[in-house]
Scaffold this active site. Sequence first.
Site, PDB file in Angstrom:
ATOM      1  N   ARG A  49       0.860  -1.188   0.000  1.00 14.06           N
ATOM      2  CA  ARG A  49       0.000   0.000   0.000  1.00 14.06           C
ATOM      3  C   ARG A  49       0.896   1.238   0.000  1.00 14.06           C
ATOM      4  NH1 ARG A  49       2.447   1.886   3.623  1.00 14.06           N
ATOM      5  NH2 ARG A  49       0.899   3.522   3.819  1.00 14.06           N
ATOM      6  N   GLY A  50       0.258   2.384  -0.190  1.00 14.51           N
ATOM      7  CA  GLY A  50       1.000   3.613  -0.406  1.00 14.51           C
ATOM      8  C   GLY A  50       1.076   3.867  -1.899  1.00 14.51           C
ATOM      9  N   ALA A  51       0.676   5.074  -2.317  1.00  8.19           N
ATOM     10  CA  ALA A  51       0.524   5.334  -3.749  1.00  8.19           C
ATOM     11  C   ALA A  51       1.778   5.014  -4.572  1.00  8.19           C
ATOM     12  CB  ALA A  51       0.082   6.787  -3.962  1.00  8.19           C
ATOM     13  N   ARG A  86      -6.901  -0.504  -7.046  1.00  4.14           N
ATOM     14  CA  ARG A  86      -7.084   0.638  -6.141  1.00  4.14           C
ATOM     15  C   ARG A  86      -7.367   1.861  -7.006  1.00  4.14           C
ATOM     16  NH1 ARG A  86      -5.130   0.400  -0.907  1.00  4.14           N
ATOM     17  NH2 ARG A  86      -6.525   2.174  -0.607  1.00  4.14           N
ATOM     18  N   GLN A 187      -2.191   2.308   9.941  1.00  5.67           N
ATOM     19  CA  GLN A 187      -0.894   2.374   9.258  1.00  5.67           C
ATOM     20  C   GLN A 187       0.117   3.200  10.038  1.00  5.67           C
ATOM     21  OE1 GLN A 187      -3.898   2.926   7.769  1.00  5.67           O
ATOM     22  NE2 GLN A 187      -3.853   2.464   5.596  1.00  5.67           N
ATOM     23  N   ASP A 228      -2.357  10.560  -2.424  1.00  3.88           N
ATOM     24  CA  ASP A 228      -2.669   9.507  -3.384  1.00  3.88           C
ATOM     25  C   ASP A 228      -3.043  10.071  -4.744  1.00  3.88           C
ATOM     26  OD1 ASP A 228      -3.008   6.585  -1.997  1.00  3.88           O
ATOM     27  OD2 ASP A 228      -3.262   8.217  -0.572  1.00  3.88           O
ATOM     28  N   ASN A 238      -5.942  12.174   0.026  1.00  4.86           N
ATOM     29  CA  ASN A 238      -5.013  11.421   0.863  1.00  4.86           C
ATOM     30  C   ASN A 238      -5.813  10.628   1.881  1.00  4.86           C
ATOM     31  OD1 ASN A 238      -2.224  10.752   1.493  1.00  4.86           O
ATOM     32  ND2 ASN A 238      -2.500  11.895   3.388  1.00  4.86           N
ATOM     33  N   LYS A 239      -5.110   9.848   2.692  1.00  3.43           N
ATOM     34  CA  LYS A 239      -5.739   8.982   3.681  1.00  3.43           C
ATOM     35  C   LYS A 239      -6.774   9.738   4.510  1.00  3.43           C
ATOM     36  CE  LYS A 239      -5.168   5.463   4.239  1.00  3.43           C
ATOM     37  NZ  LYS A 239      -5.987   4.336   3.695  1.00  3.43           N
TER      38      LYS A 239
END
Length: 336
Positions: A49-51, A86, A187, A228, A238-239
């Site tokens: 995970r993580g763009a 995603r 996270q 993201d 973003n998150k």
Amino acid sequence: MEHDTVRALHWTGETLVLLDQRRLPHEIQYKECASAADVADAIQTMIVRGAPAIGIAAAYGAALAVRQHADPAKREAELQYLAQARPTAANLHWALQRMRAKLANGADAETMAAEACRVHAEDVRANHYMGQLGMGYFTVKGAVLTHCNTGSLATGGYGTALGVIRAAYAAGRVSCVYVDETRPWLQGARLTAWELQQEGIPVRLLVDAAAAALLRLESVRWVVVGADRVAANGDVANKIGTYGLALAAKAQGIGFMVVAPGSTLDFATVDGDAIRVEQRDPDEVLAFGGQLLAPAGVTAWNPVFDITPAELVDVLVTERGAVERPNRERMAALRA
């Protein structure tokens, strides 16, 4: 001490090996991906995970699709499956477009793998450059607050927002890193706190709901987050929880920095309202570790991202340069 020791992706030459981030910090386990479908499933289930890391994984997935399938229709089906893993992550689609361009020019499996390795190496170089660029804004030593995970685990290495924090700490400009736990997948608690601990950087964890109080009461100088997707006007996806941090930082006169590679910039999307925000399984909120937390029958609203308007961003740091108070005109200049 070198504050850059963690890696989440490793290409063996034939397979992609991913550190399973769902099991951190208590268990270190790896997932080997031998096909594009394996990579897509790893992205969708948040093994990776993580763009930026998602984009790199997708590039390797495209290479695996070419290695596995001579039939163009089967290759295309694999690439489509990757693209849906995603939908909000701009880097995923950027990487697939880059790999498609190679494929359209007749690239074979070896050439595709070499291109994926270049995507990976370029990300690490960009992160180091952004770290130095963002660090320049840390003119007074103090604490920082970050959200989710934007370090080596979320990228090819070093990190975006956490890369800036790493560079600033090494230069003696950060005293402590505060980390939101980042519900519902934690996270921050599981990944960012673990990364910082591995490298001897002072870290203090807080629940998401305590962030505004922290900014009011403690000597936090900057809030530093990743992204993201960044729209053409500078709005940031973003998150979930990022928008609230931006509002609190603005209220307290604290700097709000977004750090993102050029592959996250989406100039085809006019503004944040046009960004598709992914909704995930309500059970991620209703339960934890298989244990139901809420009353039976209660439903949940579970967007994985939120949109932070550009006017709340003090500086956007990319490897193309930094933009203070981003807007449509400044973003267009960055694109040029």
